[in-house]
Design an enzyme around this catalytic site. Structure first.
Site, PDB file in Angstrom:
ATOM      1  N   ALA A  84      37.136  29.655  53.690  1.00 40.10           N
ATOM      2  CA  ALA A  84      38.146  29.077  54.583  1.00 40.10           C
ATOM      3  C   ALA A  84      37.707  27.689  55.031  1.00 40.10           C
ATOM      4  O   ALA A  84      36.924  27.550  55.969  1.00 40.10           O
ATOM      5  CB  ALA A  84      38.379  29.994  55.784  1.00 40.10           C
TER       6      ALA A  84
ATOM      7  N   GLU B 125      42.481  23.503  57.180  1.00 40.28           N
ATOM      8  CA  GLU B 125      43.135  23.779  58.460  1.00 40.28           C
ATOM      9  C   GLU B 125      44.500  23.099  58.485  1.00 40.28           C
ATOM     10  O   GLU B 125      44.774  22.228  57.653  1.00 40.28           O
ATOM     11  CB  GLU B 125      42.268  23.271  59.612  1.00 40.28           C
ATOM     12  CG  GLU B 125      40.920  23.953  59.691  1.00 40.28           C
ATOM     13  CD  GLU B 125      40.084  23.493  60.877  1.00 40.28           C
ATOM     14  OE1 GLU B 125      38.963  23.996  61.032  1.00 40.28           O
ATOM     15  OE2 GLU B 125      40.565  22.630  61.656  1.00 40.28           O
TER      16      GLU B 125
ATOM     17  N   GLY C 274      40.937  22.226  45.564  1.00 33.20           N
ATOM     18  CA  GLY C 274      39.638  21.790  45.055  1.00 33.20           C
ATOM     19  C   GLY C 274      39.412  20.298  45.214  1.00 33.20           C
ATOM     20  O   GLY C 274      38.441  19.753  44.688  1.00 33.20           O
TER      21      GLY C 274
ATOM     22  N   ALA D 270      43.615  19.528  58.645  1.00 35.22           N
ATOM     23  CA  ALA D 270      42.475  19.028  57.872  1.00 35.22           C
ATOM     24  C   ALA D 270      42.465  19.682  56.499  1.00 35.22           C
ATOM     25  O   ALA D 270      42.261  20.889  56.389  1.00 35.22           O
ATOM     26  CB  ALA D 270      41.162  19.320  58.598  1.00 35.22           C
ATOM     27  N   GLY D 271      42.715  18.856  55.472  1.00 39.45           N
ATOM     28  CA  GLY D 271      42.699  19.361  54.112  1.00 39.45           C
ATOM     29  C   GLY D 271      41.475  18.865  53.374  1.00 39.45           C
ATOM     30  O   GLY D 271      40.360  19.338  53.581  1.00 39.45           O
ATOM     31  N   SER D 272      41.675  17.863  52.520  1.00 39.43           N
ATOM     32  CA  SER D 272      40.559  17.325  51.758  1.00 39.43           C
ATOM     33  C   SER D 272      39.534  16.633  52.650  1.00 39.43           C
ATOM     34  O   SER D 272      38.358  16.517  52.286  1.00 39.43           O
ATOM     35  CB  SER D 272      41.080  16.323  50.714  1.00 39.43           C
ATOM     36  OG  SER D 272      41.902  16.966  49.767  1.00 39.43           O
TER      37      SER D 272
ATOM     38  N   GLN E 175      30.871  22.576  40.655  1.00 37.13           N
ATOM     39  CA  GLN E 175      31.225  23.758  39.873  1.00 37.13           C
ATOM     40  C   GLN E 175      32.663  24.178  40.130  1.00 37.13           C
ATOM     41  O   GLN E 175      33.380  24.566  39.193  1.00 37.13           O
ATOM     42  CB  GLN E 175      30.276  24.918  40.183  1.00 37.13           C
ATOM     43  CG  GLN E 175      30.623  26.188  39.423  1.00 37.13           C
ATOM     44  CD  GLN E 175      29.504  27.184  39.385  1.00 37.13           C
ATOM     45  OE1 GLN E 175      28.421  26.876  38.911  1.00 37.13           O
ATOM     46  NE2 GLN E 175      29.752  28.397  39.874  1.00 37.13           N
ATOM     47  N   GLU E 176      33.099  24.106  41.380  1.00 41.31           N
ATOM     48  CA  GLU E 176      34.483  24.454  41.690  1.00 41.31           C
ATOM     49  C   GLU E 176      35.451  23.562  40.913  1.00 41.31           C
ATOM     50  O   GLU E 176      36.433  24.044  40.334  1.00 41.31           O
ATOM     51  CB  GLU E 176      34.740  24.307  43.195  1.00 41.31           C
ATOM     52  CG  GLU E 176      36.183  24.551  43.587  1.00 41.31           C
ATOM     53  CD  GLU E 176      36.426  24.459  45.082  1.00 41.31           C
ATOM     54  OE1 GLU E 176      37.596  24.480  45.496  1.00 41.31           O
ATOM     55  OE2 GLU E 176      35.431  24.372  45.841  1.00 41.31           O
TER      56      GLU E 176
END
Length: 380
Positions: A125, A128, A364, A131-133, A242-243
């Site tokens: 998580a 918000e 991502g 608040a994203g990136s 990695q994500e």
């Protein structure tokens, strides 16, 4: 072009994944799409089949194999099957490394066996409402109360939010502003004050539950701090490569599959008394997409190999993520167009791929954020 990154063991694993999809996923997928959530039985079946915790040490019930090419096989097969709703990649490739790399011995003993068996489903998580990136905007707070943290705040767009038994929550544990003072806290199902909001109604990937999460004076035990206190931002940055590669792998696999089914369609579909494939414009469209996919595949495969060798950096992961997902979006649009009116019908794979894949350039880290990362690495 012949791909050179897989050997016989990877191809045997591919057969295992295909068998699992045919038996445990595809017969139920339409119902999951209607329900807006997958079955916990499917997660347990994935655990029994050895598809969960591929890189988790064997002592905790995992596969003990850090070769990321197995994750690539899993991503490719699920993407080509049109079944992104059972989010094994999120569980294995995104959340798993946090638990393995940052967890204490006690935390690993407590959480990883269920992680590998499918009894414990996970989520992370970060995002918000405001608040994203930009993680610096996170407002969820965790106050030190001696023997526990008191967690307050809300999160949104959380994949596996409804099903999750363990949620890694990014919270501010210090009043220090910006990226400083963020920590990772693991909240477990049933914690008092932890509430799940709506299972959000998305335009695609409907079988994958995506939820709002609320934390009202949630008492999080001190032993549920994951990693270093105040080290959350660094931990997140260290795991994002990695994500992003995982998302890129799904992106190119989707583009290739769309090209394959559209090539077959234009050979069969007739207009003006002959197959669409006889029209020069159609041939040019297919030629352009095939070339773009071939070039992208070569780069992504190189990133997979580098990552398996521990050599992939965040800049090249960002390149792979933005390029492969933008290609996926572009190919989905063009392939839908080539299907004509049928492409707009949900019974056709191309229609669902169009909506399922649209999120790829957003989660991502958006395409714009990827470009910023790359630009800063070159220009300072």
């Amino acid at each position: 072009m012949q791909r050179r990154i897989f050997d016989a063991d990877h191809e045997a694993f591919r057969d295992t994944v295909r068998t699992f999809l045919a038996k445990e996923v595809l017969p139920h997928y339409e119902q999951w799409e209607k329900d807006g959530i997958t079955s916990r039985d499917a997660w347990r079946a994935a655990g029994r089949q050895g598809l969960l915790g591929l890189a988790v040490p064997e002592e905790y019930g995992g596969g003990g194999n850090s070769d990321f090419r197995y994750a690539a096989v899993l991503a490719e097969e699920f993407t080509q099957a049109g079944a992104p709703g059972l989010a094994l990649g999120l569980h294995n490739d995104i959340i798993g490394p946090y638990l393995v790399n940052l967890g204490t011995d006690e935390q690993k003993r407590r959480w990883l066996p269920g992680f590998c068996s499918g009894e414990t489903i996970t989520a992370i998580a970060m995002t918000e409402p405001g608040a994203g990136s930009d993680l610096q905007g996170i407002r969820t707070t965790a106050e030190d109360r001696g023997d526990h943290w008191l967690l307050n705040g809300s999160k949104t767009f959380i994949s596996n939010g409804i099903l999750a038994d363990l949620v890694i929550v990014v919270a501010r544990t210090s009043p220090e502003g910006g990226a400083h003072g963020l920590s990772l806290l693991v909240v477990e199902r049933g914690a008092e004050g932890f509430e799940r909001g709506r299972n959000l109604d998305k335009i695609g990937q409907k079988a994958q539950d995506t939820a709002e999460l609320f934390f009202h004076d949630v008492r999080v035990p001190k032993e549920n701090l994951l990693g270093e206190l105040g080290g959350g931002f660094v931990h997140l940055m260290n795991h994002l490569a990695q994500e992003r590669l995982a998302i890129a792998m799904a992106g190119i696999a989707a583009a290739e599959h769309l090209l394959e089914i559209t090539t077959a369609y234009v050979k069969e579909r007739e207009a003006f008394g002959r197959p669409l494939s006889k029209l020069q414009h159609i041939r040019f469209e297919i030629a352009e997409m095939a070339t773009e996919c071939a070039v992208t595949r070569t780069f992504v495969d190189r990133c997979i190999t580098d990552h398996s060798d521990g050599q992939l950096d965040h800049v090249h992961a960002s390149m792979a993520k933005w390029w492969a997902t933008e290609l996926q979006k572009r190919v989905a649009d063009r392939c839908l167009q080539l299907h004509g009116g049928y492409g707009y019908m949900t019974e056709y794979r191309v229609a669902r791929a169009f909506t399922d894949g649209r999120i790829q350039t957003i989660y991502g880290g958006t395409t714009e954020i990827m470009k910023e990362i790359i630009g800063r690495s070159l220009l300072g």
